[in-house]
Each structure stands twice: as structure tokens, then as C-alpha cells.
Write an enzyme that holds these catalytic residues in place. Structure first.
Site, PDB file in Angstrom:
ATOM      1  N   GLY A  71     -56.290  -1.712  -3.408  1.00  6.50           N
ATOM      2  CA  GLY A  71     -55.141  -2.401  -3.846  1.00  6.50           C
ATOM      3  C   GLY A  71     -55.814  -4.290  -3.259  1.00  6.50           C
ATOM      4  O   GLY A  71     -56.491  -5.220  -3.141  1.00  6.50           O
ATOM      5  N   ASN A 151     -43.439  -6.690  -3.439  1.00  2.39           N
ATOM      6  CA  ASN A 151     -43.374  -5.217  -2.747  1.00  2.39           C
ATOM      7  C   ASN A 151     -42.000  -5.042  -1.642  1.00  2.39           C
ATOM      8  O   ASN A 151     -42.151  -4.745  -1.312  1.00  2.39           O
ATOM      9  CB  ASN A 151     -44.721  -5.015  -2.086  1.00  2.39           C
ATOM     10  CG  ASN A 151     -45.261  -6.536  -1.218  1.00  2.39           C
ATOM     11  OD1 ASN A 151     -45.190  -7.416  -1.875  1.00  2.39           O
ATOM     12  ND2 ASN A 151     -45.306  -6.300   0.135  1.00  2.39           N
ATOM     13  N   GLN A 180     -47.651  -2.248  -6.916  1.00  2.00           N
ATOM     14  CA  GLN A 180     -46.014  -1.866  -7.026  1.00  2.00           C
ATOM     15  C   GLN A 180     -45.362  -0.853  -8.218  1.00  2.00           C
ATOM     16  O   GLN A 180     -44.537  -1.304  -8.170  1.00  2.00           O
ATOM     17  CB  GLN A 180     -45.638  -2.560  -6.138  1.00  2.00           C
ATOM     18  CG  GLN A 180     -45.508  -3.178  -4.697  1.00  2.00           C
ATOM     19  CD  GLN A 180     -45.533  -1.517  -3.803  1.00  2.00           C
ATOM     20  OE1 GLN A 180     -45.226  -1.044  -4.289  1.00  2.00           O
ATOM     21  NE2 GLN A 180     -45.863  -1.713  -3.197  1.00  2.00           N
ATOM     22  N   HIS A 202     -52.639   5.104  -2.936  1.00  2.00           N
ATOM     23  CA  HIS A 202     -51.224   5.529  -1.989  1.00  2.00           C
ATOM     24  C   HIS A 202     -50.181   5.537  -2.701  1.00  2.00           C
ATOM     25  O   HIS A 202     -49.384   6.327  -2.024  1.00  2.00           O
ATOM     26  CB  HIS A 202     -52.435   5.100  -0.824  1.00  2.00           C
ATOM     27  CG  HIS A 202     -52.357   3.877  -0.208  1.00  2.00           C
ATOM     28  ND1 HIS A 202     -51.353   3.593   0.034  1.00  2.00           N
ATOM     29  CD2 HIS A 202     -52.533   2.558  -0.874  1.00  2.00           C
ATOM     30  CE1 HIS A 202     -50.981   2.614   1.122  1.00  2.00           C
ATOM     31  NE2 HIS A 202     -52.162   2.186   0.168  1.00  2.00           N
ATOM     32  N   THR A 238     -71.588   4.125  -2.877  1.00  2.00           N
ATOM     33  CA  THR A 238     -71.906   5.596  -3.298  1.00  2.00           C
ATOM     34  C   THR A 238     -70.097   5.322  -4.071  1.00  2.00           C
ATOM     35  O   THR A 238     -69.435   5.326  -3.388  1.00  2.00           O
ATOM     36  CB  THR A 238     -71.984   6.553  -2.472  1.00  2.00           C
ATOM     37  OG1 THR A 238     -73.567   6.364  -2.011  1.00  2.00           O
ATOM     38  CG2 THR A 238     -72.094   7.709  -2.947  1.00  2.00           C
ATOM     39  N   CYS A 325     -47.137  -4.040   6.185  1.00  2.00           N
ATOM     40  CA  CYS A 325     -48.233  -5.282   7.122  1.00  2.00           C
ATOM     41  C   CYS A 325     -47.633  -5.974   7.928  1.00  2.00           C
ATOM     42  O   CYS A 325     -47.993  -6.576   8.552  1.00  2.00           O
ATOM     43  CB  CYS A 325     -49.116  -5.850   5.244  1.00  2.00           C
ATOM     44  SG  CYS A 325     -50.129  -4.496   4.971  1.00  2.00           S
TER      45      CYS A 325
END
Lengths: 383, 389
Positions: A71, A151, A180, A202, A238, A325
Site C-alpha cells: 500500500g 483506516n 481498507q 496483507h 523482479t 503506524c
């Protein structure tokens, strides 16, 4: 003691089927999608399938899906990429005061580079005002970024209305942080009016370190990562194949179950909300009564969120204060502050974020424990 | 291949009768400190020196021994037979490995072994001449040399020229054991360090009050112990579950006396714990006047409950000075991690900065102090913290 995980907006437990897909791409189909040989082709097919799953979930085309590291990267890329690509057309950007830090800090960085930013304010429930948006748009506006679901408090912003206004009265690109919202609530059909949309793996029972950015066909933004030309040159490096396979699988499962899981979570949330507000005195709901079905934010006045969090933890119940966070820093939530919440409300705020894998008994037990712990903490707080 | 280091110790060499005792402890400490790299270090003590033969690398030895209190200098050295030709060649080999170009040097010889046929000045002259003949860009300066090459002729001959400074002080353990009240802040680890430097073996005590302090705060204290253990080999940490006592105090104590009552309770518990492990003093990070609980009156009030000495090595230090020291010993970055004590909820708005003893006694009279002490003493987790290798 049973574990009751109510922090699904911080991150989720990976589904077993998803973990198996990740494992297989690490141990069996471990090729590099860019390789010319069979192992490469096999890997490319897995990637294609994941891309299709995500595109389908959005009502988009696979070529509009670019995989990222999550995100934060999607938000950084969308905002910076759009601002840099359109720099010659104007200097003005619009976002809201309640965005995730990965959006807000990116705008702050652009401000330091000379862009001018308007921050839309929100009401006491966390909603932006579409009239304010309309007034903020100027011929100079090149980008508007609004989150789909907040969130911290779960407010669902009027994305469709915003898209209509932006498209009707400006040339600005419209970015939506849907981290979210994706696979939790139905999104605007075919992402009508949305140019850029951020996703994360996730938060939807997929692995960490994988996300995506939807970039509408014919919309061009500047790449952040230059290199080997993966993702049609837009995002080199990659490909994180295990992450991509897991993300694709998780998205498919979530979309297949969207209706069922949505209504389950609505019921869980309702029960938790009523249970708390009716049984525990001096509690205040933060955010709207409806809102995203998986996020509930409540202030327990006369307590401190962090203490309550640890008290619940000792009973194997896991919640969050504000977003994970912002919990690292001392100081209160910028979201609750923007909503005009008092300091006492900010201090005592707890976010519960749900998953369909919880039972009604889990919710009832949580309410019971909360009532005890809140009572105990209040006795001890400063009189 | 085994390398030789000469380890000099200053102060402890002066301690007369006690000397063998201090030396024995220092040798143990060196052995313990080098154990992760070499389990068969050879240590020989002679003439106010320790000769250390080890297969650990130069970097490992110097990095480890610079944290062993009691050591004044560490000199990487070479030894050879008592033979002038061999001495000359060994000296040349050592000098060759120095950054010698354009430098001045001198050779300093000591000859405790009078059986050696050449006198010290003669050895110096010959060794110096040999080096000058073989290496270019060196000049002799006997008064102010940039490089001093030392030759010692004993039962064998030893040659060295580097003197890497050690931390000084006294070997940890030679002055007994004390209990450090460790909070997770900046001051207390520094206080612990200062007493370790004076030969104190540390145990630490931390008052955990989950959920009012998070488990991350406890992890932080463990990390601090890990840094302190670098200087002593091991720190035993006693984690007291203080929550129930804290709740009781919160309920019974007038708000303005809460901090001082808490401090007194901590002292009582620390003292009992100290006694149970044979620690003969307490150590705190108090600095006079820094906060409300560290005024002279507050210190008098906390001191009253202790019957063993409380060492407060930072009492006269400014915060800035303490921070400098914390940075030097490596605890600062851990101490400033933001897992705030939620205990701040218990910090009264207007604490008594000058509590009088009778007021403190009145405030405490509502508490069953002995019961709370006993209760806390029953709920202690012991963690042996080893240094990171």
C-alpha cells in the site's frame, strides 16, 4: 485462553490456501517470469492468473494492474507519479486531512518541492464535504487523492460523488487509496471516474510485501523505480512471485465470499458496537454508525487507549489505538483530531477491526472483558 | 596461530596485599570476555602484567578487552628467545607492520633479566640501527618519538609498540555486588556503568506494571542489560510485577504523595531483593533536582526506608553530561526508544516537590506496606542477560 484478534486493519492472518500458493511458488514454481525457458513461462502464467483475479475483482482489465511492494508504495507512486507526469499542466493538488500517512507524507514531500496542496476537512463523522471539494478544484488542479475507507474510524467516503465532480469540472486525475476498502465492501462499479487505485495484500488475508496499483488505461504516470523494465516498464524489479500468487489467491477468495463475509461482519460489528455503547458508561462512537463493516472505533472516556490495549492483551484480545503506524509515535491520532474529537476522546480511543472468522461468542466475551478492564482502569486514573 | 597481547593494569597493581585477589578476578574476566572467540586462552601473570596468548583475531581481542575494567593498556606483542639477532628481527617485523613512513621513532629497552649479556642502551642502539638499515622513511627521535618500540628482556624477550587504551577502573566483582534500580530511562544504565567501573558486580531490578507499561518497555530494559553485560559478562535482571502494589497505592494514597510513596516502595522491594542475592548496596540514577522525586527532600524521604547504602553516582551531573556518557557506553539509543511508560498516568499533576517526612508517613499509614512488599517479592521473574556476541 482463546485468541481473539480484533486488529485486522493492521494486518490479517494469511489464509491457509493462500499460504500454500505462496509456498508452492517458493519451492516448485520458483522461476523468474522474465526467463525465456519453461520455468519462466510457468511463473509468468501464475502471475497472469493473479493479475486477472485482481482485475476481475475491480472490474478492470489485467493490463491496468501493476504489482508493487504494498500500500505504501502504491500510494507513493500514484501521488508522485501523477504529480510529476502532469507538472506542466498545473501545480495544485487536493487530498484530505484524514489520509493514511503514506499519502499525507507524500503530499508533504511534494509541498516541499513547490506543489501547492489543499487538504479537505472532514465533519465529526469523518466525511469530506463534496461542496468543499468542488470549490477547491481549480484549472490548475492536476490530482485529487481521497481514501475509500478511513483506516482508523471506518468512514466510507463518497467516492462516486467525488469522481463525478472531479471529472465534470476539472482535468485532474483521481487517486483512491482503497487499501481498507478492497475486498471488504463493494467498490464503485468498474471504478467509474477513478484513474488510480491503491491495494494491499496483507489486509485481505494475503502476505505482506505485496500490493498493486490500478492505473486506468491511457492514463500515464511517471515510474518511481527504473530498471529491468518489468510491469511494462512502469515498475522495474523482479516480480515478487510468491507475494503475487498469494495476493491473487486471497483476492479471489475474498471476492467470491464478499457478500457473505460482508453481512457477517456487519452483524459482528453491530453486536460489538451496541454491546459496548449500551453496557459501558461514558463511551463514544468515533465515525458513522454504519461505515465499513470491519472497523469500529470507540472512545472509553477516562481511560488511556494504550493501557486498555495492554489490559485486553493480557486476556488474549488484540486491538489497536488509532492506526498501528501512528501508535509508534506518542501523540494522538490526526484523524480523530481532524474530526474535532476532544482530547479525552482521543486519549481513550480504541480501534476494533473485524474479520469474518470471529464468532458472536468472541464478541460477547470481548464486551465482558472490556467492561471489567475499563472499570478497573477508571478507578486508577487521575481523579 | 596464537597471538600475544601484553595487558597492563594500573590501579590494581598499587593495591598491596590485595593484589593477587584483584589480579585473579581480572584474569577471570578476561577469560570470560574472550570465551566466545577462544575457549583456551592462555593467561600468565608476571611483573604487573598479564600475558595473553590467544587464537582470537586482533579485532576480537581489542574490541572485547576495551570493555574489561581494570585494563589500562593492551599491547599486541611478539616474543622470542633471549638472543640479540632474534630480538632485532622481531622488532623489524613489528615495525614493518606499522604505518611508519615519515615518522620518528625510538627503541626503549628494559632488562630485568640481568643474565642477558647486553645492557639496555646497547640493545636499543642495535635494534634501532637494524630497523633504520632495513626500512626507509624512518627517523630517530629519542625525546618525542611518534612511535615507541618497547623491548623487554625477561625469561624471554617481548617486543611491542602499540598501546591500545583500556577502560581503566577495577575488575568487575572485586568490590562485591550491588543492585541497580533500572528504569529504561537514560540515567540508570549510566549509573550502573559507573559502579561497574569501580569493580561492582551488577544485578538489576525493574518494576514492571503491565498493562500500565507495555511489554516493549520490559524488552527495552532487557536490551539495556545486554549492553551493560558487555562490561561484566552477565547481568541478572529481576523483573518485579509491580501492578498490584501500584493499583493499591493509587487507590489509597493522596495524589501528591503518590510518586514518593511509589519510590519508597521500590526501595523496600529492591533492598529485600538485594539482601536475598548478597548485594550490599543499591544504585540509582538520581541526579539532584532533575525531577520532583529527586529534590533533596524527596531523596531524604526515599532514603529513609533503606538501611543499606544507596549509591547515586550521577547526583552531581547535568542531564547533558549524563546523555554524553550514555552515548559513549551505548545505552542512549535504547533509552530514547519511545515506548513511553504509561506510568505517566500516575504522575500527579502537582507532586510534592518538598515532601516532609511526617506528611509522607501519614500518606503511607493507609497502606499495608509489608503486605505489598511481600506480595511484590513473590512475583519476580529472573532473567540472566548475556552480552551480544
Amino acid at each position: 485462553m482463546k485468541e481473539i484478534y480484533l486488529d485486522n486493519s493492521a494486518t490479517t492472518k494469511v489464509l491457509e490456501e493462500v499460504a500454500r500458493a505462496v509456498f508452492d511458488t517458493m519451492t516448485l514454481h520458483f522461476g523468474n517470469p522474465s526467463s525465456l525457458h519453461r520455468k519462466g513461462i510457468e511463473a509468468e502464467k501464475i502471475m497472469q492468473e493473479a493479475r486477472e483475479n485482481i482485475a476481475k475483482a475491480l472490474g478492470a482489465s489485467p493490463k491496468e494492474i501493476y504489482f508493487t511492494s504494498g500500500g505504501t508504495e502504491s500510494n507513493n507512486w500514484a501521488v508522485k507519479g501523477a504529480a510529476y507526469a502532469r507538472r506542466r499542466k498545473g501545480n495544485h493538488l487536493i487530498t484530505t486531512a484524514i489520509e493514511h500517512p503514506s499519502v499525507l507524507e507524500t503530499f508533504a514531500a511534494l509541498e516541499r518541492e513547490g506543489f501547492s496542496v489543499t487538504y479537505l476537512q472532514v465533519d465529526r463523522e469523518g466525511f469530506i464535504d463534496l461542496n468543499q471539494l468542488k470549490e477547491a478544484l481549480t484549472p490548475e488542479t492536476i490530482l485529487v487523492s481521497i481514501m475509500y475507507v478511513n483506516n482508523e474510524v471506518g468512514t466510507i467516503e463518497p467516492i462516486q460523488g467525488a469522481a463525478q465532480i472531479i471529472k465534470a469540472s476539472s482535468n485532474a486525475l483521481f487517486h483512491v487509496d482503497a487499501v481498507q476498502a478492497f475486498a471488504k465492501i463493494p467498490l464503485v462499479s468498474k471504478l467509474e471516474g477513478i484513474d488510480l487505485l491503491s491495494l494491499s495484500g496483507h489486509k485481505i488475508y494475503g502476505p505482506k510485501g505485496i500490493g498493486a496499483l490500478f492505473v486506468r488505461d491511457k492514463v500515464s504516470i511517471a515510474p518511481l523505480l527504473h530498471g529491468g523494465g518489468q510491469e511494462t516498464g512502469q515498475r522495474s524489479g523482479t516480480e515478487n512471485l510468491p507475494g503475487i500468487a498469494g495476493f491473487g489467491k486471497a483476492a479471489k477468495i475474498c471476492i467470491d465470499n464478499l457478500e457473505k463475509w460482508h453481512s457477517q461482519m456487519v452483524q459482528l460489528k453491530e453486536r460489538l458496537m451496541k454491546g459496548i455503547l449500551d453496557n459501558i458508561p461514558d463511551t463514544v462512537l468515533n465515525g458513522p454508525v454504519s461505515g465499513a463493516p470491519h472497523i469500529l472505533n470507540i472512545s472509553f472516556l477516562g481511560t488511556r487507549g494504550e493501557i486498555l490495549l495492554h489490559a485486553l492483551e493480557s486476556k488474549n484480545i488484540y486491538v489497536s489505538t488509532g492506526s498501528a503506524c501512528s501508535s509508534h509515535k506518542s501523540g494522538n491520532s490526526h484523524v480523530l483530531k481532524a474530526m474535532g474529537k476532544s482530547e479525552e476522546e482521543q486519549d481513550g480511543a480504541i480501534r476494533f477491526s473485524l474479520s469474518p472468522f470471529l464468532s458472536m461468542e468472541d464478541i460477547d466475551y470481548t464486551i465482558e472483558v472490556l467492561a471489567d478492564e475499563v472499570r478497573e482502569i477508571r478507578k486508577l486514573m487521575r481523579r | 596461530m596464537e597471538n600475544l597481547y601484553l595487558i597492563s593494569f594500573g590501579e590494581i597493581a598499587l593495591k598491596g596485599e590485595n593484589r593477587p585477589y584483584f589480579e585473579r578476578i581480572l584474569i577471570q574476566r578476561i577469560k570470560q570476555a574472550l570465551l566466545p572467540y577462544d575457549d583456551s586462552v592462555q593467561l600468565e601473570k608476571t611483573h604487573g602484567r598479564i600475558y595473553c596468548y590467544t587464537k582470537a583475531s586482533r579485532e576480537q581481542v581489542l574490541n572485547t578487552l576495551k570493555n574489561v575494567f581494570g585494563i589500562v593498556y593492551i599491547s599486541p606483542a611478539k616474543s622470542c628467545e633471549n638472543d640479540l639477532e632474534q630480538i632485532k628481527n622481531t622488532a623489524l617485523e613489528i615495525m614493518r607492520n606499522q604505518n611508519y613512513k615519515g615518522k620518528t621513532f625510538k627503541v626503549e629497552t628494559r632488562r630485568p633479566n640481568k643474565g642477558f649479556p647486553f645492557k639496555s642502551p646497547e640493545v636499543s642502539r642495535q635494534v634501532g640501527a637494524h630497523i633504520l638499515r632495513n626500512l626507509e622513511g624512518l627517523k630517530v627521535d629519542v625525546h618525542n618519538p611518534e612511535i615507541q618500540l618497547d623491548v623487554e628482556i625477561r625469561e624471554r624477550s617481548f617486543v611491542y609498540c602499540e598501546k591500545v587504551p583500556g577502560p581503566g577502573g577495577l575488575p568487575v566483582g572485586c568490590n562485591g555486588k550491588a543492585m541497580l534500580l533500572l528504569s529504561g530511562g537514560i540515567d540508570s544504565p549510566v549509573a550502573g556503568y559507573m559502579l561497574m567501573k569501580r569493580g561492582i558486580e551488577l544485578e538489576a531490578i525493574y518494576f514492571h506494571s503491565f498493562p500500565f507499561t507495555s511489554d516493549r518497555a520490559k524488552d527495552k530494559v532487557i536490551e539495556l542489560c545486554r549492553v551493560l553485560a558487555k562490561y561484566s559478562g552477565k547481568v541478572r535482571l529481576h523483573v518485579v510485577n509491580f501492578t498490584e502494589a501500584l493499583k493499591e497505592m493509587r487507590k489509597q494514597t493522596p495524589e501528591e504523595f503518590l510518586t514518593i510513596t511509589m519510590r519508597r516502595m521500590m526501595m523496600r522491594i529492591a533492598q529485600k531483593t538485594a539482601a536475598s542475592v548478597g548485594a550490599k548496596a543499591l544504585i540509582t540514577g538520581e541526579s539532584l533536582g532533575q525531577v520532583a522525586s529527586q529534590t533533596l527532600e524527596a531523596i531524604v524521604a526515599t532514603n529513609e526506608v533503606a538501611t543499606i547504602p544507596i549509591f547515586r553516582p550521577l547526583i552531581g551531573f547535568d542531564k547533558i553530561e549524563i546523555m554524553e556518557l550514555a552515548k559513549k557506553i551505548g545505552t542512549y539509543d535504547i533509552s530514547i526508544r519511545p515506548y513511553a511508560d504509561c506510568c505517566t498516568v500516575f504522575v500527579p499533576r502537582h507532586p510534592k516537590t518538598r515532601p516532609n517526612l511526617s506528611g509522607v508517613h501519614d500518606a503511607e499509614s493507609l497502606l499495608d506496606v509489608d503486605k505489598l512488599t511481600e506480595m511484590s517479592l513473590k512475583d519476580i521473574e529472573i532473567i540472566d542477560v548475556k552480552p551480544q556476541v
